[in-house]
Write a protein that holds these residues in place. Sequence first.
Motif, PDB file in Angstrom:
ATOM      1  N   TYR A 211       3.984  -0.014   7.312  1.00 18.66           N
ATOM      2  CA  TYR A 211       5.096  -0.743   6.707  1.00 18.66           C
ATOM      3  C   TYR A 211       5.978  -1.254   7.842  1.00 18.66           C
ATOM      4  O   TYR A 211       6.262  -0.532   8.798  1.00 18.66           O
ATOM      5  CB  TYR A 211       5.906   0.168   5.789  1.00 18.66           C
ATOM      6  CG  TYR A 211       5.128   0.676   4.591  1.00 18.66           C
ATOM      7  CD1 TYR A 211       4.553  -0.217   3.693  1.00 18.66           C
ATOM      8  CD2 TYR A 211       4.979   2.045   4.360  1.00 18.66           C
ATOM      9  CE1 TYR A 211       3.838   0.247   2.597  1.00 18.66           C
ATOM     10  CE2 TYR A 211       4.267   2.509   3.257  1.00 18.66           C
ATOM     11  CZ  TYR A 211       3.696   1.607   2.384  1.00 18.66           C
ATOM     12  OH  TYR A 211       2.988   2.062   1.295  1.00 18.66           O
ATOM     13  N   ILE A 212       6.386  -2.503   7.753  1.00 15.00           N
ATOM     14  CA  ILE A 212       7.210  -3.106   8.803  1.00 15.00           C
ATOM     15  C   ILE A 212       8.381  -3.849   8.167  1.00 15.00           C
ATOM     16  O   ILE A 212       8.475  -3.954   6.934  1.00 15.00           O
ATOM     17  CB  ILE A 212       6.376  -4.061   9.687  1.00 15.00           C
ATOM     18  CG1 ILE A 212       5.690  -5.134   8.828  1.00 15.00           C
ATOM     19  CG2 ILE A 212       5.342  -3.291  10.493  1.00 15.00           C
ATOM     20  CD1 ILE A 212       4.895  -6.156   9.634  1.00 15.00           C
ATOM     21  N   GLU A 213       9.255  -4.386   9.013  1.00 17.92           N
ATOM     22  CA  GLU A 213      10.481  -5.017   8.537  1.00 17.92           C
ATOM     23  C   GLU A 213      10.211  -6.126   7.523  1.00 17.92           C
ATOM     24  O   GLU A 213      10.912  -6.256   6.520  1.00 17.92           O
ATOM     25  CB  GLU A 213      11.282  -5.578   9.717  1.00 17.92           C
ATOM     26  CG  GLU A 213      11.995  -4.505  10.539  1.00 17.92           C
ATOM     27  CD  GLU A 213      13.094  -3.804   9.752  1.00 17.92           C
ATOM     28  OE1 GLU A 213      14.005  -4.486   9.261  1.00 17.92           O
ATOM     29  OE2 GLU A 213      13.027  -2.561   9.620  1.00 17.92           O
ATOM     30  N   ASN A 214       9.183  -6.942   7.780  1.00 19.13           N
ATOM     31  CA  ASN A 214       8.905  -8.050   6.855  1.00 19.13           C
ATOM     32  C   ASN A 214       7.812  -7.712   5.848  1.00 19.13           C
ATOM     33  O   ASN A 214       7.263  -8.597   5.193  1.00 19.13           O
ATOM     34  CB  ASN A 214       8.542  -9.320   7.627  1.00 19.13           C
ATOM     35  CG  ASN A 214       7.328  -9.126   8.540  1.00 19.13           C
ATOM     36  OD1 ASN A 214       6.732  -8.053   8.544  1.00 19.13           O
ATOM     37  ND2 ASN A 214       6.992 -10.151   9.291  1.00 19.13           N
ATOM     38  N   ASN A 215       7.464  -6.445   5.745  1.00 21.48           N
ATOM     39  CA  ASN A 215       6.508  -5.999   4.730  1.00 21.48           C
ATOM     40  C   ASN A 215       6.857  -4.554   4.354  1.00 21.48           C
ATOM     41  O   ASN A 215       6.153  -3.611   4.677  1.00 21.48           O
ATOM     42  CB  ASN A 215       5.073  -6.089   5.244  1.00 21.48           C
ATOM     43  CG  ASN A 215       4.058  -5.687   4.183  1.00 21.48           C
ATOM     44  OD1 ASN A 215       4.330  -5.755   2.987  1.00 21.48           O
ATOM     45  ND2 ASN A 215       2.892  -5.247   4.626  1.00 21.48           N
ATOM     46  N   GLN A 216       7.969  -4.391   3.656  1.00 20.69           N
ATOM     47  CA  GLN A 216       8.507  -3.063   3.353  1.00 20.69           C
ATOM     48  C   GLN A 216       8.048  -2.513   2.003  1.00 20.69           C
ATOM     49  O   GLN A 216       8.284  -1.335   1.721  1.00 20.69           O
ATOM     50  CB  GLN A 216      10.038  -3.118   3.353  1.00 20.69           C
ATOM     51  CG  GLN A 216      10.656  -3.579   4.655  1.00 20.69           C
ATOM     52  CD  GLN A 216      12.175  -3.562   4.598  1.00 20.69           C
ATOM     53  OE1 GLN A 216      12.760  -2.994   3.676  1.00 20.69           O
ATOM     54  NE2 GLN A 216      12.821  -4.181   5.565  1.00 20.69           N
ATOM     55  N   THR A 217       7.412  -3.328   1.194  1.00 19.87           N
ATOM     56  CA  THR A 217       7.057  -2.903  -0.154  1.00 19.87           C
ATOM     57  C   THR A 217       5.938  -1.875  -0.119  1.00 19.87           C
ATOM     58  O   THR A 217       4.830  -2.154   0.343  1.00 19.87           O
ATOM     59  CB  THR A 217       6.610  -4.103  -1.007  1.00 19.87           C
ATOM     60  OG1 THR A 217       7.640  -5.095  -0.995  1.00 19.87           O
ATOM     61  CG2 THR A 217       6.338  -3.663  -2.434  1.00 19.87           C
TER      62      THR A 217
END
Length: 302
Positions: A211-217
């Motif tokens: 999970y990263i800042e632009n893919n937190q879901t």
Amino acid sequence: MAQPSNNAVLREQLSQYTPGGTLQLPDNGYRRVSVQLFGYTGHGKSSLINSCVCAVRDEDYQNVAGAGQTDGTNTLKRKQHALAESICIKDNQGFSTLNNNELLQACAQLRSLETERGDQWQDRLETIANLLPDHFSTPPTDFIVPVIVHSSTDKITQKREDIGRFIRKAYDITGIHPIIVITRRGNENTDRIFTEFGELGATHRVVLENYIENNQTRNEVADNLILKFLSRCIHEADRGIRMRENQDRQQILVTQRRAQIKEETDVQMEEKKKLENRVRELEQEREQKPEQELSRKRCSIS
């Protein structure tokens, strides 16, 4: 009555875990498993910490490890994050070239010979000497599980020798094979890198998506891969604890410290020899230069 999901079961196992618990090895002297992350700068170590924290706690994503906030080489404090009462995960300064100095620093961390502030190891032997009294008197209570984090976007072809050397050293020190985490699982190079790590002797390889800042879901599949990775960590830790069950932990400690000092000394001696050879070459070049100048003048006159 509805059965708990696989992820819920894994979370419960992690939360209730105690070192040695999966193999019924009570009173083994270890109080916690420390999952230590190693790898090249920018390969996702901090993002893996963030992913583990939210997956284990079943909470929304938070950037607790500061992913993307530094270039990875400025880490002066290797902060650890609690995942459960007896499990923590810890970032380490990213490799740049994995040269002798970086390898020695990683070995010191694997041997629990480090300071809380995260020394840069310019004066390694002095640092070690200052730490020896405390470390010789009290064996560490953390069992370290080495983990190598590598992005599938970066081929390891030109790094095989260095990575292979670190894999062997990590095994020699901890007694367990490093777990390889290959991040960015959708990349076309993933299968190739997975195979190459196997060729280097890595027996435990995991492919997952952080999970990263632009893919937190969050989703159940990603959570499951992360939780299974951590489950593998505690099982490998318990296997290592069983291997040391009949060994004197104090003697292990002494042997590890001696090995670190020897390796540090060997590298410093090698660096000294290289410097001496270079000075000798420069002196020879300086001595030869007047003779070459005189020879050229003679040729010009003739």
